[in-house]
Design a protein around this motif. Structure first.
Motif, short mmCIF file in Angstrom:
data_model
loop_
_atom_site.label_atom_id
_atom_site.label_comp_id
_atom_site.label_asym_id
_atom_site.label_seq_id
_atom_site.Cartn_x
_atom_site.Cartn_y
_atom_site.Cartn_z
N GLY A 72 2.09 6.90 -7.28
CA GLY A 72 0.47 6.55 -7.15
C GLY A 72 -0.10 5.74 -8.11
O GLY A 72 -1.49 6.19 -9.11
N SER A 101 0.84 -1.43 -0.23
CA SER A 101 -0.38 -0.29 -0.17
C SER A 101 1.27 1.26 0.01
O SER A 101 0.27 1.95 -0.65
N ALA A 102 2.20 1.22 0.70
CA ALA A 102 2.44 2.63 0.46
C ALA A 102 3.95 3.20 -0.93
O ALA A 102 3.84 3.72 -1.23
N TYR A 123 1.84 1.65 -2.98
CA TYR A 123 1.32 2.39 -4.62
C TYR A 123 1.26 3.61 -3.71
O TYR A 123 1.15 3.89 -4.99
N ARG A 124 1.09 4.23 -2.86
CA ARG A 124 0.75 5.17 -2.85
C ARG A 124 2.30 6.18 -3.94
O ARG A 124 2.50 7.17 -4.04
N ARG A 125 3.00 5.74 -3.00
CA ARG A 125 4.53 6.33 -3.89
C ARG A 125 4.87 6.83 -5.07
O ARG A 125 5.40 7.60 -6.14
N THR A 154 -3.41 2.70 -7.42
CA THR A 154 -4.20 2.14 -7.14
C THR A 154 -3.94 0.56 -7.12
O THR A 154 -5.15 0.22 -5.82
#
Length: 81
Positions: A48, A41-42, A44-46, A50
């Motif tokens: 951008g 999840s981290a 994915y956030r870095r 989903t």
């Protein structure tokens, strides 16, 4: 502005990119499946992203993973020949 993945995020994403499930990755790294999910999840956030597929695609496009890091299953390699 894109932030680079941590070494652990890159490691887990690479294992995912090569077809491993979260439980398989957890067993390989001797961590919990929840830890794997949090690391992904981290990542994915870095990036951008989903989801797993988009994260792998972005990581390949921006150079976080190399195309030669992805292993083609033998069945697919034989079908392409």
């Amino acid at each position: 502005m894109r932030r680079d993945l941590t070494a652990r995020q890159r490691q887990v994403l690479l294992l995912a990119a090569n077809g491993n499930t979260n439980p398989q990755i957890a067993a390989w790294l001797d961590v919990t499946t929840q830890s794997v999910a949090e690391i992904l999840s981290a990542a994915y956030r870095r990036l951008g992203a989903t989801d797993r597929a988009q994260a792998v695609a972005i990581a390949l496009a921006v150079g976080e993973l190399g195309v030669h890091d992805i292993h083609i299953p033998d069945q697919q390699r034989e079908a392409a020949a």
